[in-house]
Each structure stands twice: as C-alpha cells, then as structure tokens.
Design a protein around this motif. Structure first.
Motif, short mmCIF file in Angstrom:
data_model
loop_
_atom_site.label_atom_id
_atom_site.label_comp_id
_atom_site.label_asym_id
_atom_site.label_seq_id
_atom_site.Cartn_x
_atom_site.Cartn_y
_atom_site.Cartn_z
N SER A 295 0.85 -1.19 0.00
CA SER A 295 0.00 0.00 0.00
C SER A 295 0.89 1.24 0.00
O SER A 295 2.10 1.15 0.23
CB SER A 295 -0.87 0.00 1.26
N GLU A 298 2.75 1.43 3.18
CA GLU A 298 3.81 0.43 3.27
C GLU A 298 5.00 0.82 2.39
O GLU A 298 6.16 0.65 2.78
CB GLU A 298 3.28 -0.94 2.84
N PRO B 247 4.46 -2.53 10.96
CA PRO B 247 3.34 -1.73 10.43
C PRO B 247 2.55 -2.48 9.34
O PRO B 247 1.33 -2.36 9.27
CB PRO B 247 4.04 -0.50 9.82
N SER B 248 3.27 -3.27 8.55
CA SER B 248 2.59 -4.03 7.50
C SER B 248 1.71 -5.13 8.10
O SER B 248 0.60 -5.36 7.63
CB SER B 248 3.62 -4.68 6.56
N TYR B 251 -1.44 -3.48 9.43
CA TYR B 251 -2.29 -3.01 8.34
C TYR B 251 -2.94 -4.18 7.61
O TYR B 251 -4.16 -4.20 7.38
CB TYR B 251 -1.43 -2.18 7.39
N ARG B 252 -2.13 -5.18 7.28
CA ARG B 252 -2.66 -6.29 6.48
C ARG B 252 -3.63 -7.14 7.29
O ARG B 252 -4.60 -7.67 6.74
CB ARG B 252 -1.51 -7.14 5.95
N GLU B 254 -5.73 -6.08 9.47
CA GLU B 254 -7.05 -5.42 9.45
C GLU B 254 -7.70 -5.52 8.08
O GLU B 254 -8.91 -5.74 7.97
CB GLU B 254 -6.90 -3.94 9.87
N ARG B 255 -6.90 -5.35 7.02
CA ARG B 255 -7.47 -5.46 5.68
C ARG B 255 -8.00 -6.88 5.43
O ARG B 255 -9.07 -7.05 4.84
CB ARG B 255 -6.41 -5.11 4.62
#
Lengths: 483, 403
Positions: A295, A298, B247-248, B251-252, B254-255
């Motif tokens: 993203s 990212e 962080p990835s 984020y991932r 949750e996605r």
C-alpha cells in the motif's frame, strides 16, 4: 561461427521424403520447406549465428507434436524446438539436417482458475499474454524477462527464464505446477498438475531449464499471483561501484528484500540517459534502482528505511518516486537499456553470468581492465540482489575481427564469473553460445553425469543436438556398466 | 548388518565405490529419523553421513549458506536466526509424528526428502532454495551441481532432481541454500466454525488478496483442540498467517479481517501464539499421537480439492487437517491396504499425489507409497537411476519397487 556437428548425409539425401512424411502428419501449411520461407528460422536472438534448417514443422496440437517426433525418431532426424526465437544464447539455432518444430501455433490459454491460482497454457502463449489474461482479476504471472512481449512460455520453461523481479518472486522454475511433454519417441507424459511438489523424482525441476535436451513441452501449468496493491521505485546514485555494492549488502542484511534491486555502472547510466532522458545522474559512477511493493503507507515505510540506509553511503543523489509516473520514468532507462546501447554501438553481445554479490566491485574492475585490453566498450547492468550480471559488450558486426574480439572478451568475463565462485549463465541459458565454456564450470565427470541424463531421455541425441554440452566425437557418453 | 559413518567426502566416495564393485546395496542415512518414510530398504550395510557435518559458508549479505549433509538442521536454524534470517521453506520436524528423536534431523535428510512447511504455499519448497549440491553418485564419483549463487541455469538442474530423490540417485554430501531475512513479526487470523469447504474458500480468498499471506491452513475442531493456542475456540479453525515488518502486519491483518468478514469475525493472534500455532501445523502435531497400528499419509492436491480428501479421511474413521491453502492433507488412519487404497484413490481422482509417511514395514513394502508412474516415464526413471547408480545399490526400492 561455432562448430556444429556434421549433417547426417542420409538425412540430407532423404530431404524430399522427410518433407513429404511431415506434410502427411500436419494440416495444410504446417510444413515449411521453401528456401525463402525457411530464412526467418535460420537464427534467433543470438543473430551472429545462422543456419538454415532442413524444414520447419508447425504443429497445432500435442498429438501432432507426438506424431512429428515419432516420425523424426524413426528416421533418425534431429529436432530443434522453437518458440518465439528470442533466445540470447542460440538455444533455437537450427542445424542443416534438423527439423525445427515451431510451437507458435499452439498459442491458446486453456484454463484459468483463480480459486486455485493457476493457468493452463500452450507453449506458444507469450509471457505477457498470461499476465494480460489474468490482469482484469488483479492477478499476474511473475517471471518477467525483458523479452516478455515476444518470448513464449514454452521457451521460458526450457530456459528457466528470470527477470528483474525474481529477487522476490523467483524464476520460472519456482512458478510452475505442471507440464505436458512429448518424448522423442512420441510418448505424451503429464508431469505434475495443479498440486504442489512431486512424489517421486522432480521431473518438473529437471525439465525446467533443460534447453530442449530432454523433451518437447506442449502444455504448461503456471502459478498466478495476486498483484500487490502498488509498487514504487527509488533511485540512488553513488561515487563508486564499491560504495554502491556495500549499500546493496546493507539493504539485504537489514532484512529488506526489495522486489527489484538493479545496478547500473557509469557507461550504462550514460547510454540509458541519452536514450530515455530518465533524469539519471551523469556524475555518478554507479546507480541503484530499488523497487518496493504494498500500500502507499507500506511503500513509504519501506522506502524511508531504504533511504536511511542509502544515506549512510555518501550518495550523490537519492530520489524517491512520488507517483506511478515517476516510477515509470525511473524504470524507463533501465528497461530501454538494450536499445540504448544499440544506439551508441551498431552491435553488442549481452552476457549473463552470475557472481557472489560481494564480488561485484572486484569483478567490475577486472571487466574494466579487459575492456581496455580488448579495446571494446562495455556497459554493465546487474540484478544486484541475486548477483546476475549483464555486461553489454559493444562491437561492429561488419568487422569480423571486432566480433571475434567481443566473443573472446565475453568468454573471459564468464570465466571470471566462474573463477570468483559464480556461474556461466544466470538466466539466458547455455545454448550454443556458452557450450564450449561448460568445461570451465564442470569437470568431465560432472558433464558426463548430465550427458547420461540426456541419454536417458533421448538415447539417439536427436533433441536440440549441439547445444549445452561441448561437442565430442561420439555425442552420447558411454553408459557405465553395472559391476 | 554393518554401519559406516565416514567423516569426509573422499571416504564416502570410497565406501560407495567399493559397494558398487561388490554390488552391495547401501542404506543411506543421516541420523536415520526418516527411515520410516516410504518403502523400507533391504540393505546389509548402512552408510550414514551424520559425521560429515559442519557449516562451510554463511554469507548473510549474499543470502547464501552451505553446510555438509550431516549438519543438524537445528544448528543451522540457530545460526541463521542469529543473523535475523531463516530457512525459507520452514522444514518440519516430523520426529514426534514418525516416532523418532526430536531435534535430531540433519540438513541432508530434509533435502533428500524435500520436506517443506506452511510457507511452501507462498515461498516455495526446499527444492526451490537448493542452489548447489555436492554428492557422490552410485559409481563413487563426486559431482557438483548448481553453485553458490542465487541465479543459475548452467546445465541440467541436478539440484532439483537430487532434492527429494530419497538417496536413490546419489549421496548428497553438501548443500548450498538460499536463505532470507526472517520477518520482524507475525500474526495469524483465526476464523472459527467453518467447515472444510467454507474454510478452504476463506483461505483461497486470503491467498488471492494483495496482502502477502505467508501460510494458510484449516483444522477440524478435534485437531484444533490439540493445539493449546487454538483449543479455546472449541471449533474448527481457518488460519491465515502474515509475516512482515510490524506496520505491515498490523495493516494487512485489518485489511484481511475486513476482506474475510463474510466468513465471520476473525480473531487475530499476535506473535507468540502465532509462532506456536504454525510450529504445530508445520510438524503435523494436530494429528495427535499415532499408534503402532496407524499409518500417516501426506496428500497434495489442488487446494479446492482438499475438502474432498478430508471427507474421505473422516469417512474412514481417520483424523486429518489441511495446510498449503487446502492443498496439503495430513491424514492418520488405520494402517491397512484398504485404507491406503481409499485415500490414494481419492488423491488420484483429484489429480493429486501422496506419500505414505508412516506405516508398519510390511505394509510399506507391499504398497505404492507414492503414485506409480506411467510406463514411458517409469522407463525414463529407470534409465536416469542407472545414469547415476549403475549397479542400483543406493537405497534400492526406497520410492518404487526395483528403482
């Protein structure tokens, strides 16, 4: 011109009968025998070598391939498989007494399965054709050789093609599930399928990259992957090859594996900038193109980490792309590298060795010395993450002496790659080009081991003869006897 | 029964050369933790490579590691972990499942059997990361294949042919592996209460998403109950793993949770429970203890065919679970020719393959422990075997009768 085996007089004498026999097996227009129409098949991507074949067969089905191979086997006729003819190592160079089997008419996509993430395709589908067929659903086929607009998946399988993004996604061998092959005897065999891993010997692994020595591929099952949310590139320029090499090491050891990590030396930067006006720094000795995926957030995170690492190496410039357009501009020069070099030199040889990445500065220095002593310019492009080096040696094909010097220079580079712990070819294949250098990498015992495997598949050595293995008086090695 | 355990390659070559001269079969072994996989070998002499050990090269900056075949895998895992790296294919330790000593397996054994764990579905098998080999063929000749670089298409790919050949072609003496950085952290989405069909559909959705899923498995309720971190769900579970920078992973996770919401509310396990869960899946621990009258099968099919294999296994009164997005079924059931026939016919009907991983020796000797090859391929296999091992002395019969 490299040595090719003497044509078999019996085959040359039987030419008309062989052509008639092939015509009986194939649909109307499936056999080419007229001198003028054979001409386009006389060479491939290694255009310095040329040889018109006996005939060209263009089968449209696996069964037709099987019948042609059975016929050739029964008549002792040599066979050269060909896809789009983009081989840079002369893998599809014909022989005077050989039938070229062109697979380009087998160009259909047979199945796409998103739930199981695979596609079943015929060998004449282009590499990009697979990605184009699945792009609408957000998927892609990962290996991306530079020739991907033209090259065909059958050739990719046979050469185990790589590409700029194989640091993350692997080469062809890592992205296959199954093959349908035809043996020289005309037997059709299914290898693998839609599942992972072989029970029994890994025939899929052995056949991939076998350069047409073992069988002809008529169907390929590839894995397809979901495309990332996005990708972005950055450009980092440095004062020396050593510094850029150290920066690559630092990135890798920090735990980041970029999706691509490309290195260009000063001559390559200049050639590409003159061609593409990509904004490359002309005062740099070395430049990296680094691409990450994910993203936007990212990408930002990864690029910031990489920028911080690059900053430790006294960079001349660091440029993080802010958009897809800027990324495309950064890649434009690299992707046009071959055309760019073609503009400053009438002809060039593209070499393809692999070296341990830590040896890059030393290898570039020695290539520079060779360049001086041979009196030929060279530009170096390097897949820095995986050690695959592409020196482009510039010469003038109208001057035979210049071509011979270029060939000798290329051979010296490849021997240097082996000397520092690397290999002769990372992704282009041995073909006819590097055949005679195989003794620099392998012992006689090792070559005989490989040659005996070929014999196990192709007892009469009819398949793509005179490629990969150095020519010997008797093509096939003696099989060892049981005690 | 005699046993040889030479420490250096020249002695290994000499031992094989002598065995060839006398036409005496050899059972090749490392620490012999995998002798129970596939068919038993009839050999008077065991040639062990356990003393041919030690890491010979580790260049973290080049992502390359070389070690002699007898090196304990655990030693290599610890070494690369020290540099923040890992063995990519996440090879399992099947000692408990096979009734052997845990932690003893060697690198040579893992490569000879091509054993890969949950990450195989996205990052490749052991065979994908073997960049180079040294080996001694059945004529006692030392051969090298591949090299110590990451990209190499020079000559035929003997690395892939020898990996997974169960010692029937050559004794692998040294292996060069590609390694990769280990992820900074990991997390696992758990979707409880889905049957096999829905569970695999959820895994397919996750694997087809652009969120870098690194493993995907489905466990029936009884198998989930055998994993401490999953027992509390008291339900079948679909498991989806993410491994990346922190962080990835956040984020991932949750996605993916949003993407998979049609399959129910996913709970996210953080790093420590994630690691425990995937270690259990890797080692097939959810199958539970395997008795002396039971057998273990590994079946590989297209992922969407996994639920059909589960139904057959459960119909036989067996236990099973799915890894590799549904494509790998681990099964234990009664050790009998009838059970074997039912499971292998299901695998065959689904276009897949199987490995008989554990069974009493008499049974293993009498069954197709992997699928038989079609006649033209079997003939090639025999000639390839002869090309390496002219007297057929290396692990004869280990994979197929007469090979």
């Amino acid at each position: 011109m490299i040595d090719l085996p003497d044509p078999k007089p019996t085959t040359l004498a039987a030419r008309e009968r062989i052509i008639a026999g092939l015509r009986a097996l194939l649909p109307e227009g499936g056999v080419i025998a007229e001198a003028l129409r054979l001409k386009p098949y006389e060479t491939d991507g290694l255009s310095a070598y040329r040889q018109v074949p006996l005939a060209v067969a263009l089968p449209e089905t696996t069964e037709q391939v099987a019948s042609v191979l059975r016929f050739c086997h029964e008549n002792g006729v040599r066979v050269v498989p060909r896809g789009a003819g983009t081989s840079l190592s002369g893998g599809a160079l014909p022989l005077a007494d050989a039938v070229v089997i062109g697979l380009m008419r087998m160009n259909r996509i047979l199945a796409i399965d998103y739930a199981d993430r695979l596609a079943v395709v015929q060998p004449g589908v282009t590499n990009i054709g697979i990605t184009e067929a699945v792009r609408g659903a957000g998927f892609f086929y990962a290996p991306d050789p530079s020739s991907q607009l033209a090259c065909m998946i059958g050739g990719n399988v046979n050469m185990n093609s790589g590409g700029a993004h194989c640091l993350k996604y692997g080469v062809t061998a890592n992205n296959l599930l199954g093959l349908k092959i035809v043996t020289i005897e005309g037997e059709v065999i299914e290898i693998g399928g839609a599942h992972l891993d072989a029970a029994g010997y890994d025939w899929l692994g052995l056949l991939t990259g076998s350069e047409g020595q073992l069988a002809i591929v008529t169907e390929v099952t590839v894995r397809i992957l979901r495309s990332p949310e996005g990708a972005r590139a950055m450009l980092a320029a440095f004062r020396s090859n050593e510094i850029a090499g150290a920066c690559v090491d630092a990135i890798i050891t920090s735990g980041i594996i970029p999706v691509a990590l490309e290195f260009m030396d000063r001559p390559a930067i200049h050639a590409c900038e003159a061609f593409a006006h990509a904004g490359y720094p002309l005062d740099a000795e070395a430049m990296l193109i680094i691409e990450v995926e994910g993203s936007i957030a990212e990408q930002d995170d990864l690029l910031a980490r990489i920028k911080e690492i690059c900053a430790r190496f006294d960079p001349i410039s660091l440029k993080i792309s802010q958009s897809a357009e800027e990324s495309a501009a950064i890649w434009k020069g690299r992707k046009g590298a071959f055309g760019a070099v073609g503009r400053i030199s009438p002809d060039y040889l593209c070499m393809d060795g692999t070296i341990p990445t830590g040896r890059l500065p030393d290898v570039l220095r020695r290539i520079g010395e060779m360049s001086d002593s041979y009196g030929l310019k060279v530009a170096n492009i390097f897949h820095a993450g995986d050690g695959n080096l592409h020196p482009l040696i510039m010469f003038d094909a109208n001057d035979p002496e210049s071509f011979h010097r270029a060939e000798a220079f290329g051979a010296d580079i490849l021997k240097l790659c082996v000397e520092v712990g690397g290999c002769l070819t990372g992704e282009h294949g041995v073909g006819v080009e590097k055949r005679d250098l195989m003794t620099a990498q392998f012992t006689a015992v090792e070559l005989d081991q490989q040659r005996r495997i070929k014999t196990a598949f192709d007892p009469d050595w009819l398949l793509n003869t005179a490629k990969v293995f150095p020519l010997t008086a008797a093509l096939a090695p003696a099989m060892p006897r049981a005690a | 029964m005699s046993a040889l355990a030479p420490a250096d390659e020249a002695e290994i070559a000499q031992a094989i050369g002598e065995a060839r001269a006398r036409a005496t079969p050899l059972l090749l072994a490392g620490r012999a933790t995998k002798d129970g996989i596939l068919r038993p070998v009839q050999a008077e002499t065991t040639l062990s490579l356990k003393n041919h050990a030690g890491v010979t090269l580790y260049a973290p900056n080049e992502l390359i590691l070389s070690a002699r075949a007898g090196t304990p895998l655990a030693e290599i895992e610890a070494l690369v972990a020290g540099a923040g790296q890992q063995i990519i294919a996440e090879p399992p330790d099947l000692a408990a499942l096979l009734g052997e000593t845990e932690g003893a397996q060697t690198l040579g054994g893992v490569v000879a059997c091509n054993l890969s764990g949950p990450r195989r579905i996205t990052a490749g098998a052991m065979r994908d990361h073997v960049m180079g080999l040294r080996a001694v063929n059945g004529a006692g000749e030392i051969i090298r294949a591949g090299g110590r670089v990451l990209k190499n298409v020079t000559g035929l790919d003997l690395c892939k042919l020898l990996t997974g050949s169960f010692g029937t072609l050559a004794a692998i003496t040294e292996i060069t592996l590609k390694v990769l950085p280990a992820a900074e952290t990991t997390a696992t989405l758990v979707l409880p209460g889905l049957d096999a069909q829905r569970g695999v559909a959820a895994l397919a959705q996750a694997l087809g998403a652009p969120f870098g899923v690194s493993a995907a498995a489905w466990l029936p309720r009884a198998q989930a109950a055998r994993v401490g971190e999953l027992a509390g769900f008291a339900a079948s579970v679909a498991l989806v793993r993410i491994e990346d920078f922190r962080p990835s992973v956040l984020y991932r996770g949750e996605r993916l949770r949003a993407l998979l919401s049609e399959f129910g509310a996913a709970e996210i396990l953080d790093e420590a429970p994630s690691r425990a869960v995937w270690r259990a899946v890797r080692d097939a621990a959810p199958l539970g203890p395997v008795g002396g009258h039971d057998a273990v099968w590994r079946v590989s099919v297209r992922p969407s065919a996994g639920p059909g294999i589960v139904a057959v296994a459960e119909g036989l009164g067996g236990r099973c679970f799915l890894d590799w997005g549904g494509g790998l079924a681990w099964i234990t059931a009664e050790a009998s020719a009838e059970t074997h026939r039912a499971i292998t016919e299901a695998a065959r009907a689904a276009g897949g393959v199987w490995w008989l991983m554990r069974a009493p020796a008499a049974l293993r000797a009498s069954l197709d422990v992997v699928p038989a090859e079609p006649a033209p391929l079997a003939a090639i296999a025999r000639r390839v075997k002869a090309a390496f091992d002219p007297a057929f002395i290396l692990n004869p019969g280990r994979i197929h009768v007469g090979l």
